[in-house]
Design an enzyme around this catalytic site. Structure first.
Site, PDB file in Angstrom:
ATOM      1  N   ARG A  52      62.548  28.991  24.148  1.00 23.80           N
ATOM      2  CA  ARG A  52      61.571  29.970  24.715  1.00 23.80           C
ATOM      3  C   ARG A  52      61.723  31.178  23.927  1.00 23.80           C
ATOM      4  NH1 ARG A  52      62.836  33.310  28.198  1.00 23.80           N
ATOM      5  NH2 ARG A  52      63.868  31.892  29.491  1.00 23.80           N
ATOM      6  N   TYR A 105      34.651  34.641  24.025  1.00 17.99           N
ATOM      7  CA  TYR A 105      35.007  33.440  24.719  1.00 17.99           C
ATOM      8  C   TYR A 105      35.086  33.628  26.051  1.00 17.99           C
ATOM      9  CZ  TYR A 105      37.697  29.258  25.451  1.00 17.99           C
ATOM     10  OH  TYR A 105      38.199  27.922  25.970  1.00 17.99           O
ATOM     11  N   LYS A 202      41.733  25.060  17.487  1.00 15.96           N
ATOM     12  CA  LYS A 202      40.198  24.577  17.196  1.00 15.96           C
ATOM     13  C   LYS A 202      40.455  24.205  15.446  1.00 15.96           C
ATOM     14  CE  LYS A 202      38.931  25.849  21.016  1.00 15.96           C
ATOM     15  NZ  LYS A 202      38.750  27.295  21.186  1.00 15.96           N
TER      16      LYS A 202
HETATM   17  C1  LIG Z   1      38.735  28.152  22.276  1.00 17.86           C
HETATM   18  C2  LIG Z   1      39.142  29.757  22.168  1.00 17.86           C
HETATM   19  C3  LIG Z   1      39.911  30.498  22.572  1.00 17.86           C
HETATM   20  C4  LIG Z   1      40.973  29.969  23.295  1.00 17.86           C
HETATM   21  O1  LIG Z   1      41.898  29.070  22.987  1.00 17.86           O
HETATM   22  P1  LIG Z   1      42.642  27.962  23.818  1.00 17.86           P
HETATM   23  O2  LIG Z   1      43.603  27.464  22.568  1.00 17.86           O
HETATM   24  O3  LIG Z   1      41.685  26.722  24.152  1.00 17.86           O
HETATM   25  O4  LIG Z   1      43.361  28.600  24.788  1.00 17.86           O
HETATM   26  C5  LIG Z   1      39.927  31.762  22.272  1.00 17.86           C
HETATM   27  N1  LIG Z   1      39.165  32.342  21.497  1.00 17.86           N
HETATM   28  C6  LIG Z   1      38.050  31.495  20.912  1.00 17.86           C
HETATM   29  C7  LIG Z   1      36.983  32.267  20.159  1.00 17.86           C
HETATM   30  C8  LIG Z   1      37.973  30.204  21.027  1.00 17.86           C
HETATM   31  O5  LIG Z   1      37.099  29.290  20.705  1.00 17.86           O
END
Ligand SMILES: *Cc1c(COP(=O)(O)O)cnc(C)c1O
Length: 391
Positions: A52, A105, A202
Protein backbone atom coordinates in the site's frame (compact mmCIF):
# COMPACT_ATOMS: atom_id res chain seq x y z
CA UNK A 1 11.01 -35.90 2.70
CA UNK A 2 12.91 -33.21 4.58
CA UNK A 3 10.65 -30.39 5.82
CA UNK A 4 11.36 -27.08 4.05
CA UNK A 5 10.60 -23.52 5.01
CA UNK A 6 7.50 -21.94 3.52
CA UNK A 7 9.43 -19.16 1.79
CA UNK A 8 12.82 -20.38 0.54
CA UNK A 9 13.30 -17.08 -1.34
CA UNK A 10 15.46 -16.08 -4.27
CA UNK A 11 15.07 -16.20 -8.03
CA UNK A 12 17.05 -18.54 -10.30
CA UNK A 13 20.24 -17.10 -11.79
CA UNK A 14 19.63 -14.99 -14.91
CA UNK A 15 16.09 -14.01 -13.95
CA UNK A 16 17.21 -10.40 -13.56
CA UNK A 17 17.95 -10.25 -17.29
CA UNK A 18 14.28 -10.51 -18.31
CA UNK A 19 13.47 -7.80 -20.88
CA UNK A 20 9.89 -7.48 -19.65
CA UNK A 21 9.26 -5.95 -16.22
CA UNK A 22 8.50 -8.84 -13.84
CA UNK A 23 5.08 -8.80 -12.22
CA UNK A 24 5.59 -8.49 -8.47
CA UNK A 25 2.42 -9.08 -6.52
CA UNK A 26 4.23 -9.27 -3.18
CA UNK A 27 2.52 -7.21 -0.49
CA UNK A 28 5.40 -7.44 1.95
CA UNK A 29 9.14 -6.96 1.52
CA UNK A 30 11.66 -8.27 4.03
CA UNK A 31 14.38 -6.05 5.46
CA UNK A 32 17.97 -7.07 6.36
CA UNK A 33 17.90 -5.70 9.90
CA UNK A 34 16.13 -3.23 12.18
CA UNK A 35 18.81 -0.68 11.20
CA UNK A 36 18.06 -1.21 7.51
CA UNK A 37 14.32 -0.90 8.08
CA UNK A 38 14.83 2.24 10.14
CA UNK A 39 16.89 3.77 7.33
CA UNK A 40 14.19 2.87 4.84
CA UNK A 41 11.35 4.38 6.87
CA UNK A 42 13.51 7.41 7.50
CA UNK A 43 13.88 7.91 3.75
CA UNK A 44 17.68 7.48 3.97
CA UNK A 45 17.70 4.46 1.65
CA UNK A 46 15.13 3.35 -0.91
CA UNK A 47 13.22 0.13 -0.57
CA UNK A 48 9.83 -1.43 -0.22
CA UNK A 49 8.05 -2.55 2.93
CA UNK A 50 4.34 -2.90 2.26
CA UNK A 51 2.52 -2.65 -1.06
CA UNK A 52 0.00 0.00 0.00
CA UNK A 53 2.99 2.28 0.59
CA UNK A 54 4.46 1.51 -2.81
CA UNK A 55 5.50 -1.41 -5.00
CA UNK A 56 7.85 -1.92 -7.95
CA UNK A 57 5.19 -2.25 -10.68
CA UNK A 58 3.57 1.05 -9.67
CA UNK A 59 6.96 2.78 -9.63
CA UNK A 60 8.01 1.43 -13.01
CA UNK A 61 4.75 2.68 -14.51
CA UNK A 62 4.93 6.04 -12.72
CA UNK A 63 8.49 6.71 -13.95
CA UNK A 64 7.38 5.98 -17.53
CA UNK A 65 4.45 8.38 -17.32
CA UNK A 66 6.70 10.95 -15.59
CA UNK A 67 8.99 10.80 -18.61
CA UNK A 68 6.07 11.26 -21.03
CA UNK A 69 4.66 14.22 -19.08
CA UNK A 70 7.91 15.91 -18.06
CA UNK A 71 6.95 15.24 -14.44
CA UNK A 72 8.98 14.26 -11.36
CA UNK A 73 7.81 11.78 -8.73
CA UNK A 74 4.30 11.16 -10.07
CA UNK A 75 2.11 8.66 -8.28
CA UNK A 76 0.11 5.79 -9.76
CA UNK A 77 -3.22 5.22 -7.98
CA UNK A 78 -6.14 2.82 -8.34
CA UNK A 79 -8.25 4.88 -10.78
CA UNK A 80 -8.55 8.25 -12.47
CA UNK A 81 -11.05 9.20 -9.78
CA UNK A 82 -8.54 8.18 -7.10
CA UNK A 83 -6.17 10.73 -8.67
CA UNK A 84 -8.89 13.41 -8.63
CA UNK A 85 -9.69 12.47 -5.02
CA UNK A 86 -6.04 12.71 -3.95
CA UNK A 87 -5.87 16.24 -5.35
CA UNK A 88 -9.20 17.54 -4.03
CA UNK A 89 -9.26 15.83 -0.63
CA UNK A 90 -5.52 15.53 -0.05
CA UNK A 91 -4.57 19.15 -0.73
CA UNK A 92 -7.56 21.34 0.19
CA UNK A 93 -8.68 22.69 3.56
CA UNK A 94 -12.12 23.43 4.89
CA UNK A 95 -12.91 27.05 3.93
CA UNK A 96 -11.13 26.85 0.57
CA UNK A 97 -12.93 27.50 -2.71
CA UNK A 98 -12.34 25.42 -5.85
CA UNK A 99 -13.18 26.65 -9.32
CA UNK A 100 -13.86 23.85 -11.79
CA UNK A 101 -14.40 23.82 -15.52
CA UNK A 102 -18.10 23.55 -16.36
CA UNK A 103 -17.81 20.42 -18.50
CA UNK A 104 -15.64 18.19 -16.31
CA UNK A 105 -15.88 14.40 -16.20
CA UNK A 106 -19.18 13.48 -14.50
CA UNK A 107 -17.74 12.07 -11.27
CA UNK A 108 -15.29 14.97 -10.92
CA UNK A 109 -18.23 17.36 -11.20
CA UNK A 110 -20.12 15.33 -8.63
CA UNK A 111 -17.23 15.55 -6.22
CA UNK A 112 -17.19 19.32 -6.67
CA UNK A 113 -20.94 19.67 -6.28
CA UNK A 114 -21.69 17.10 -3.56
CA UNK A 115 -18.66 15.87 -1.64
CA UNK A 116 -16.48 18.95 -1.22
CA UNK A 117 -19.33 21.19 0.05
CA UNK A 118 -20.18 18.47 2.61
CA UNK A 119 -16.65 18.91 4.00
CA UNK A 120 -16.76 22.70 4.07
CA UNK A 121 -15.02 23.33 0.75
CA UNK A 122 -16.95 25.71 -1.52
CA UNK A 123 -16.96 25.11 -5.26
CA UNK A 124 -18.27 26.67 -8.45
CA UNK A 125 -17.89 26.13 -12.19
CA UNK A 126 -17.14 28.37 -15.13
CA UNK A 127 -16.29 27.97 -18.81
CA UNK A 128 -12.53 27.33 -19.16
CA UNK A 129 -12.58 28.47 -22.80
CA UNK A 130 -13.54 31.94 -21.54
CA UNK A 131 -10.76 33.45 -19.42
CA UNK A 132 -12.90 36.45 -18.37
CA UNK A 133 -15.60 34.11 -17.03
CA UNK A 134 -12.96 32.13 -15.10
CA UNK A 135 -11.41 35.30 -13.66
CA UNK A 136 -14.85 36.59 -12.63
CA UNK A 137 -15.61 33.31 -10.82
CA UNK A 138 -12.52 33.50 -8.57
CA UNK A 139 -12.98 34.33 -4.89
CA UNK A 140 -10.45 35.55 -2.33
CA UNK A 141 -10.43 32.02 -0.85
CA UNK A 142 -9.96 30.21 -4.19
CA UNK A 143 -6.96 27.88 -3.82
CA UNK A 144 -7.33 25.55 -6.80
CA UNK A 145 -8.63 25.50 -10.37
CA UNK A 146 -9.45 22.11 -11.94
CA UNK A 147 -9.88 21.84 -15.70
CA UNK A 148 -9.68 19.39 -18.59
CA UNK A 149 -7.87 20.57 -21.73
CA UNK A 150 -10.49 19.23 -24.14
CA UNK A 151 -14.01 18.96 -22.77
CA UNK A 152 -16.36 16.02 -22.92
CA UNK A 153 -18.38 15.62 -25.11
CA UNK A 154 -18.34 18.91 -27.07
CA UNK A 155 -14.52 18.90 -27.41
CA UNK A 156 -14.11 22.56 -26.51
CA UNK A 157 -10.48 23.58 -25.90
CA UNK A 158 -9.59 25.36 -22.64
CA UNK A 159 -7.65 28.62 -22.72
CA UNK A 160 -4.59 26.95 -21.21
CA UNK A 161 -2.22 29.89 -21.64
CA UNK A 162 -4.73 32.30 -20.11
CA UNK A 163 -5.43 29.96 -17.20
CA UNK A 164 -1.75 29.37 -16.46
CA UNK A 165 -1.21 33.13 -16.37
CA UNK A 166 -4.28 33.71 -14.21
CA UNK A 167 -3.32 30.99 -11.72
CA UNK A 168 0.19 32.40 -11.44
CA UNK A 169 -1.04 35.97 -11.00
CA UNK A 170 -3.46 34.97 -8.22
CA UNK A 171 -1.16 32.36 -6.64
CA UNK A 172 -3.75 29.60 -7.18
CA UNK A 173 -2.91 25.98 -8.00
CA UNK A 174 -3.86 24.89 -11.51
CA UNK A 175 -4.73 21.18 -11.77
CA UNK A 176 -5.17 19.77 -15.28
CA UNK A 177 -6.84 16.47 -16.16
CA UNK A 178 -4.97 15.45 -19.32
CA UNK A 179 -6.91 12.22 -19.99
CA UNK A 180 -8.45 13.24 -23.32
CA UNK A 181 -5.45 15.06 -24.74
CA UNK A 182 -2.57 12.92 -23.39
CA UNK A 183 1.10 13.98 -23.40
CA UNK A 184 1.18 13.22 -27.12
CA UNK A 185 -0.77 16.43 -27.72
CA UNK A 186 0.04 18.61 -24.69
CA UNK A 187 2.26 18.55 -21.59
CA UNK A 188 0.56 20.84 -19.07
CA UNK A 189 3.28 20.69 -16.38
CA UNK A 190 5.89 21.87 -18.87
CA UNK A 191 3.56 24.74 -19.87
CA UNK A 192 3.19 25.90 -16.27
CA UNK A 193 0.36 23.91 -14.64
CA UNK A 194 0.99 22.81 -11.05
CA UNK A 195 -0.77 19.45 -10.89
CA UNK A 196 -1.48 16.83 -13.51
CA UNK A 197 -4.13 14.11 -13.46
CA UNK A 198 -4.70 11.09 -15.70
CA UNK A 199 -7.25 8.38 -15.98
CA UNK A 200 -4.67 5.81 -17.16
CA UNK A 201 -7.70 3.55 -17.75
CA UNK A 202 -8.33 5.35 -21.03
CA UNK A 203 -5.79 6.02 -23.79
CA UNK A 204 -2.61 5.43 -21.82
CA UNK A 205 -3.37 1.78 -20.91
CA UNK A 206 -5.62 1.64 -23.94
CA UNK A 207 -7.15 -1.84 -23.86
CA UNK A 208 -10.10 -1.47 -21.46
CA UNK A 209 -8.66 -4.09 -19.12
CA UNK A 210 -7.30 -1.96 -16.26
CA UNK A 211 -8.62 0.84 -14.08
CA UNK A 212 -5.77 3.13 -13.01
CA UNK A 213 -4.91 6.75 -12.39
CA UNK A 214 -1.84 8.96 -12.16
CA UNK A 215 -1.22 12.23 -10.37
CA UNK A 216 1.86 14.44 -10.39
CA UNK A 217 2.71 17.78 -8.81
CA UNK A 218 5.56 20.13 -9.55
CA UNK A 219 6.10 21.11 -5.94
CA UNK A 220 7.88 18.61 -3.66
CA UNK A 221 5.73 19.48 -0.62
CA UNK A 222 2.55 18.88 -2.65
CA UNK A 223 3.94 15.56 -3.89
CA UNK A 224 4.56 14.47 -0.31
CA UNK A 225 0.99 15.43 0.67
CA UNK A 226 -0.49 13.54 -2.29
CA UNK A 227 1.58 10.47 -1.48
CA UNK A 228 0.69 10.44 2.23
CA UNK A 229 -3.00 11.00 1.50
CA UNK A 230 -3.08 8.21 -1.10
CA UNK A 231 -1.27 5.75 1.16
CA UNK A 232 -3.41 6.64 4.19
CA UNK A 233 -6.71 6.37 2.35
CA UNK A 234 -5.68 3.26 0.41
CA UNK A 235 -5.82 4.60 -3.16
CA UNK A 236 -3.10 2.07 -4.06
CA UNK A 237 -2.95 0.49 -7.52
CA UNK A 238 -2.77 -3.25 -8.04
CA UNK A 239 0.60 -4.60 -9.30
CA UNK A 240 -1.13 -6.57 -12.04
CA UNK A 241 -3.00 -3.50 -13.30
CA UNK A 242 0.25 -1.54 -13.32
CA UNK A 243 1.96 -4.32 -15.22
CA UNK A 244 -0.83 -4.42 -17.82
CA UNK A 245 -0.81 -0.64 -18.15
CA UNK A 246 2.95 -0.65 -18.73
CA UNK A 247 2.39 -3.14 -21.52
CA UNK A 248 -0.24 -0.80 -22.98
CA UNK A 249 2.04 2.23 -22.75
CA UNK A 250 4.62 0.61 -25.01
CA UNK A 251 2.29 1.08 -27.98
CA UNK A 252 0.74 4.33 -26.79
CA UNK A 253 2.31 6.68 -29.36
CA UNK A 254 1.43 4.37 -32.24
CA UNK A 255 -2.13 3.88 -30.98
CA UNK A 256 -2.66 7.59 -30.44
CA UNK A 257 -1.39 8.56 -33.87
CA UNK A 258 -3.44 5.91 -35.64
CA UNK A 259 -6.65 6.69 -33.74
CA UNK A 260 -6.14 10.41 -34.25
CA UNK A 261 -5.61 10.06 -38.00
CA UNK A 262 -8.74 7.93 -38.31
CA UNK A 263 -10.69 10.35 -36.10
CA UNK A 264 -9.82 13.25 -38.40
CA UNK A 265 -10.86 11.19 -41.39
CA UNK A 266 -14.12 10.12 -39.74
CA UNK A 267 -14.92 13.73 -38.77
CA UNK A 268 -14.43 14.91 -42.36
CA UNK A 269 -16.40 11.97 -43.70
CA UNK A 270 -19.38 12.52 -41.41
CA UNK A 271 -19.44 16.26 -42.09
CA UNK A 272 -20.66 15.83 -45.64
CA UNK A 273 -23.45 13.32 -44.95
CA UNK A 274 -27.22 13.69 -45.21
CA UNK A 275 -28.81 13.48 -41.76
CA UNK A 276 -25.74 14.85 -39.95
CA UNK A 277 -26.40 18.30 -38.51
CA UNK A 278 -22.89 19.07 -37.22
CA UNK A 279 -19.54 17.47 -36.51
CA UNK A 280 -17.20 18.53 -33.71
CA UNK A 281 -13.47 17.91 -34.01
CA UNK A 282 -10.89 20.31 -32.57
CA UNK A 283 -8.71 20.74 -35.65
CA UNK A 284 -11.56 21.18 -38.16
CA UNK A 285 -11.90 24.79 -39.32
CA UNK A 286 -15.60 24.79 -38.36
CA UNK A 287 -14.80 24.00 -34.70
CA UNK A 288 -15.30 27.01 -32.39
CA UNK A 289 -11.81 26.58 -30.84
CA UNK A 290 -10.02 25.65 -34.06
CA UNK A 291 -7.37 28.38 -33.81
CA UNK A 292 -6.63 27.64 -30.15
CA UNK A 293 -6.41 23.88 -30.83
CA UNK A 294 -3.84 24.50 -33.58
CA UNK A 295 -1.69 26.54 -31.22
CA UNK A 296 -1.97 24.37 -28.12
CA UNK A 297 -2.01 20.80 -29.36
CA UNK A 298 1.18 20.91 -31.45
CA UNK A 299 -0.66 20.00 -34.64
CA UNK A 300 -2.49 17.15 -32.96
CA UNK A 301 -6.21 16.62 -32.53
CA UNK A 302 -7.50 13.75 -30.42
CA UNK A 303 -9.12 10.35 -30.91
CA UNK A 304 -12.57 11.73 -30.10
CA UNK A 305 -15.17 12.94 -32.59
CA UNK A 306 -18.63 14.17 -31.70
CA UNK A 307 -21.51 14.60 -34.13
CA UNK A 308 -25.19 15.35 -34.11
CA UNK A 309 -27.89 13.67 -36.15
CA UNK A 310 -30.57 16.09 -37.27
CA UNK A 311 -33.34 13.94 -35.74
CA UNK A 312 -34.34 12.59 -32.32
CA UNK A 313 -34.15 9.43 -30.19
CA UNK A 314 -35.62 7.13 -32.87
CA UNK A 315 -32.86 8.02 -35.29
CA UNK A 316 -30.29 7.64 -32.48
CA UNK A 317 -31.56 4.14 -31.66
CA UNK A 318 -31.52 3.19 -35.34
CA UNK A 319 -27.99 4.57 -35.75
CA UNK A 320 -26.61 2.44 -32.89
CA UNK A 321 -28.28 -0.70 -34.22
CA UNK A 322 -27.14 0.04 -37.78
CA UNK A 323 -23.51 0.76 -36.82
CA UNK A 324 -23.06 -2.89 -35.98
CA UNK A 325 -19.54 -3.71 -34.78
CA UNK A 326 -18.96 -0.41 -32.97
CA UNK A 327 -19.53 -1.00 -29.24
CA UNK A 328 -22.17 1.27 -27.73
CA UNK A 329 -20.35 1.74 -24.42
CA UNK A 330 -19.64 4.93 -22.47
CA UNK A 331 -15.86 4.68 -22.29
CA UNK A 332 -13.00 5.99 -24.40
CA UNK A 333 -9.48 5.28 -25.49
CA UNK A 334 -9.96 1.58 -26.22
CA UNK A 335 -8.31 -0.25 -29.13
CA UNK A 336 -11.85 -0.66 -30.50
CA UNK A 337 -14.09 2.24 -31.49
CA UNK A 338 -16.82 2.99 -28.95
CA UNK A 339 -19.87 5.15 -29.20
CA UNK A 340 -21.62 7.06 -26.43
CA UNK A 341 -24.91 8.93 -26.32
CA UNK A 342 -24.69 11.64 -23.62
CA UNK A 343 -28.45 12.36 -23.47
CA UNK A 344 -29.17 8.80 -22.28
CA UNK A 345 -26.00 8.24 -20.24
CA UNK A 346 -23.32 10.66 -19.02
CA UNK A 347 -25.56 13.74 -19.22
CA UNK A 348 -28.98 12.26 -18.50
CA UNK A 349 -29.18 13.87 -15.05
CA UNK A 350 -28.79 17.39 -16.49
CA UNK A 351 -31.94 19.46 -16.91
CA UNK A 352 -33.20 19.49 -20.50
CA UNK A 353 -32.49 23.23 -20.59
CA UNK A 354 -28.85 22.76 -19.56
CA UNK A 355 -28.46 19.87 -22.03
CA UNK A 356 -29.91 22.07 -24.75
CA UNK A 357 -27.54 24.92 -23.87
CA UNK A 358 -24.61 22.51 -24.36
CA UNK A 359 -26.15 21.32 -27.64
CA UNK A 360 -26.52 17.76 -26.29
CA UNK A 361 -29.66 16.83 -28.17
CA UNK A 362 -31.10 13.32 -28.63
CA UNK A 363 -29.15 13.12 -31.90
CA UNK A 364 -25.78 13.87 -30.27
CA UNK A 365 -23.10 11.14 -30.23
CA UNK A 366 -19.52 10.99 -29.03
CA UNK A 367 -17.15 8.58 -30.76
CA UNK A 368 -13.90 7.27 -29.29
CA UNK A 369 -12.03 6.14 -32.37
CA UNK A 370 -10.01 2.93 -32.12
CA UNK A 371 -7.51 1.13 -34.30
CA UNK A 372 -9.76 -0.47 -36.91
CA UNK A 373 -9.02 -0.29 -40.60
CA UNK A 374 -10.21 3.27 -41.39
CA UNK A 375 -12.18 2.38 -44.53
CA UNK A 376 -13.96 -0.49 -42.76
CA UNK A 377 -14.85 1.83 -39.88
CA UNK A 378 -16.25 4.53 -42.20
CA UNK A 379 -18.38 1.85 -43.87
CA UNK A 380 -19.87 0.89 -40.48
CA UNK A 381 -20.74 4.53 -39.79
CA UNK A 382 -22.33 4.80 -43.25
CA UNK A 383 -24.54 1.83 -42.36
CA UNK A 384 -25.53 3.53 -39.12
CA UNK A 385 -26.39 6.76 -40.92
CA UNK A 386 -28.43 4.88 -43.51
CA UNK A 387 -30.39 3.18 -40.72
CA UNK A 388 -30.93 6.54 -38.98
CA UNK A 389 -32.26 8.11 -42.20
CA UNK A 390 -34.76 5.24 -42.58
CA UNK A 391 -36.00 5.50 -38.97
C1 LIG B 1 -12.64 8.38 -17.12
C2 LIG B 1 -12.18 9.72 -16.69
C3 LIG B 1 -11.88 9.98 -15.35
C4 LIG B 1 -12.03 8.92 -14.28
O1 LIG B 1 -11.14 7.88 -14.48
P1 LIG B 1 -11.40 6.37 -13.92
O2 LIG B 1 -10.15 5.67 -14.25
O3 LIG B 1 -12.61 5.85 -14.63
O4 LIG B 1 -11.64 6.51 -12.46
C5 LIG B 1 -11.45 11.24 -15.01
N1 LIG B 1 -11.31 12.22 -15.93
C6 LIG B 1 -11.60 12.01 -17.24
C7 LIG B 1 -11.44 13.12 -18.20
C8 LIG B 1 -12.05 10.76 -17.66
O5 LIG B 1 -12.34 10.55 -18.96
Amino acid sequence: MKPTLIRPGGLPPGAQHAVVTPLMPSVVYAADSPDALDAQYGGVVEGYTYAREGHPNADVLARRIDAMEGATGGLVVGSGMAAVTAVLLGLLESGDHVLGGDQLYGRSLRMLKEDLPRLGIATSQADPTDIDAMRAALRPETTLILIEVVSNPTLRVADMNGLIELAREKNILLAVDNTFTTPRAIRPLEMGADILIHSVTKLMAGHSDVTLGYVAAKDEALRRKLYDFAVTTGLTASPFDCWLAERGLMSFDLRFDRAEATAQRLADHLAGQAGVKRVLYPTRVDHPDHARAQGLLQGHGCNMVSFELDRGRDAANAFVKGADGVAFAPTLGDVGTTLSHPASSSHRSLTPALRASLGLTEGFFRVSVGLEDPAALLAVFDKGLEAARQA
